[in-house]
Design an enzyme around this catalytic site. Structure first.
Site, short mmCIF file in Angstrom:
data_model
loop_
_atom_site.label_atom_id
_atom_site.label_comp_id
_atom_site.label_asym_id
_atom_site.label_seq_id
_atom_site.Cartn_x
_atom_site.Cartn_y
_atom_site.Cartn_z
N CYS A 189 11.16 6.83 -8.26
CA CYS A 189 10.49 5.98 -7.23
C CYS A 189 10.97 6.20 -6.03
O CYS A 189 12.25 6.01 -5.56
CB CYS A 189 11.11 4.43 -7.93
SG CYS A 189 10.18 3.08 -6.73
N MET B 170 5.93 0.45 2.49
CA MET B 170 7.30 0.53 2.43
C MET B 170 7.86 1.97 2.73
O MET B 170 7.53 2.91 1.90
CB MET B 170 7.72 0.07 1.25
CG MET B 170 7.71 -1.70 1.28
SD MET B 170 8.09 -2.09 -0.56
CE MET B 170 6.41 -2.05 -1.17
N GLY C 230 -1.43 5.41 -2.52
CA GLY C 230 -2.15 5.93 -3.86
C GLY C 230 -3.43 5.21 -3.92
O GLY C 230 -3.79 4.13 -3.13
N VAL C 231 -4.31 5.63 -5.11
CA VAL C 231 -5.51 4.89 -5.35
C VAL C 231 -5.41 3.43 -5.94
O VAL C 231 -6.19 2.64 -5.65
CB VAL C 231 -6.39 5.88 -6.44
CG1 VAL C 231 -5.57 6.23 -7.46
CG2 VAL C 231 -7.88 5.29 -6.32
N CYS D 43 14.22 -0.43 -8.52
CA CYS D 43 13.43 -0.55 -7.27
C CYS D 43 12.51 -1.84 -7.57
O CYS D 43 12.32 -2.28 -6.48
CB CYS D 43 12.68 0.61 -7.56
SG CYS D 43 11.58 0.89 -5.81
N GLY E 174 -0.21 -2.37 -7.23
CA GLY E 174 -1.11 -1.70 -7.93
C GLY E 174 -0.62 -1.57 -9.38
O GLY E 174 -1.21 -0.52 -9.94
N LEU F 18 1.13 -1.07 -0.03
CA LEU F 18 0.03 -0.08 0.00
C LEU F 18 0.80 1.32 -0.02
O LEU F 18 1.61 1.46 0.93
CB LEU F 18 -0.99 0.00 1.41
CG LEU F 18 -2.17 -1.01 1.21
CD1 LEU F 18 -2.96 -0.74 2.57
CD2 LEU F 18 -3.15 -0.67 -0.13
#
Length: 366
Positions: free
Chosen positions: A199, A33, A11-12, A107, A131, A8
């Site tokens: 990132c 993270m 963000g959406v 990443c 996501g 998570l």
């Protein structure tokens, strides 16, 4: 019931991914993270400068609220040391060489689908999920249904073990649908804008950011057509092929009008070569050497083979043929010349059905 831990981000996309997995019957746990600490990294370098902190706490609070709404636990884990060692150090070293690396790809390889995966396995997870907009069919990755958001490019270095352990719930839906689901759930992140920038580091004045880690070394800006020195730059490594903005050489006397753009770099001599207007021919190449190739097919071909390729994210597919010249290096011939292929970036190859076949680092262009 299989257990899946979802990254998570606050963000959406990751929020809706967690919801969809829960709806499918998985035992879902969220995990946030934290991988970048500006001041800690400054201390490592021995520097004494002020860098805006990425709003990670705001993202964490958003992720925490999402977990509350979805009624799932939320873990928190730091991978600052791993990110510095495996991603950021490489990123800086590549820029020092005058190349343009893609830290998001690294990443994913080393943090989200390695360090994070190992952490999740220790927590008893059967799978991890993100996501990302990418489709998983069987044990292979394909372009997402939403071609405008497809992120398979950034996953090109994942190995088969990492792919097997991962779920991608957004592979078959588009971004408007994700927003719609988020609104139906009254998620706090329903209208949160997509993250941009590096990132985990976020949006910054990129040249200024790089100067914190790579000292400026001035040099000449040279017209590649005439070999005339037409300006000065602050450091070859801060520029990328095809770049038009930020060159500071507009309105020169005895030169035609039109934008200047970067066409080549000489790191040793600190020369930035530029061209103007219709001289875009200097940006087109048709032969590429790609190293550190991650091959995801069943068997490596022994002859020239045609595939579709992207040399940067969001680029339209280019028809190319390739052959292996050693175990992890390929030579690529473009059917039509391609503009602004950039050493350090990733080339990703796809089959006609959208399956991601290979990915590697662009090493040389001809």
């Amino acid at each position: 019931m299989s257990k899946v831990i979802v990254g998570l981000s606050g963000g959406v996309d990751s929020a809706v991914a967690a919801y969809l997995l829960k709806k499918q019957g998985y035992e879902v746990v969220g995990a946030f993270m934290r991988n970048w600490d500006s001041f800690a990294n400054n201390d490592i370098l021995g520097n004494n400068f002020d860098t805006p902190i990425c709003p990670q706490e705001m993202d964490y609070n958003d992720a925490k609220r999402v977990a509350e709404i979805l009624n799932i636990p939320l873990l928190r884990i730091d991978f600052i040391e791993e990110y510095w060692r495996d991603v950021f150090s490489y990123f800086i070293e590549e820029y020092k060489k005058g190349r343009t690396p893609n830290p998001d790809v690294l990443c994913n390889k080393y943090i989200k689908f390695d360090a994070f995966l190992n952490f999740c396995k220790e927590q008893g997870a059967d799978y991890i999920a993100t996501g990302h907009y990418v489709k998983k069919i069987g044990n292979k990755l394909y372009k997402a249904f939403d071609k405008n958001k497809d992120q398979s490019y950034f996953l090109c270095l994942l190995n088969q073990k990492q792919i097997d352990a991962s779920l991608f719930p957004l592979g078959d839906i588009d971004k408007p649908t994700v927003r719609k689901i988020a609104h139906e759930l009254n998620l706090n992140v329903a209208d949160k804008k997509d993250s941009t920038g590096i990132c985990f580091i976020g949006e910054r004045d990129f040249r200024k950011f790089l100067q914190n880690y790579i000292p400026a070394k001035e040099g000449d800006i040279v017209d590649i057509e005439t070999n005339e020195v037409i300006g000065r730059h602050i450091g070859v490594m801060y520029y990328t092929l095809g770049q038009r903005k930020g060159l500071g050489i507009g309105g020169l006397k005895n030169h035609k009008t039109g934008s200047w753009f970067v066409v080549d770099k000489d790191i040793e001599k600190r020369i930035l070569y530029v061209a103007q207007g219709d001289e875009a021919k200097y940006l087109y190449h048709d032969t590429v050497i790609v190293k550190e190739v991650n091959f995801l097919g069943e068997e490596k071909p022994t002859t020239w083979t045609e595939i579709n390729a992207k040399f940067r994210y969001r680029q339209q597919d280019n028809r190319v043929k390739y052959r292996f010249i050693d175990d992890t290096t390929i030579e690529v011939k473009c059917i039509d010349k391609v503009k602004a292929i950039t050493p350090g970036q990733m080339m990703v190859g796809y089959l006609d059905d959208g399956m991601m076949l290979l990915g590697g680092v662009i090493d040389k262009i001809y």
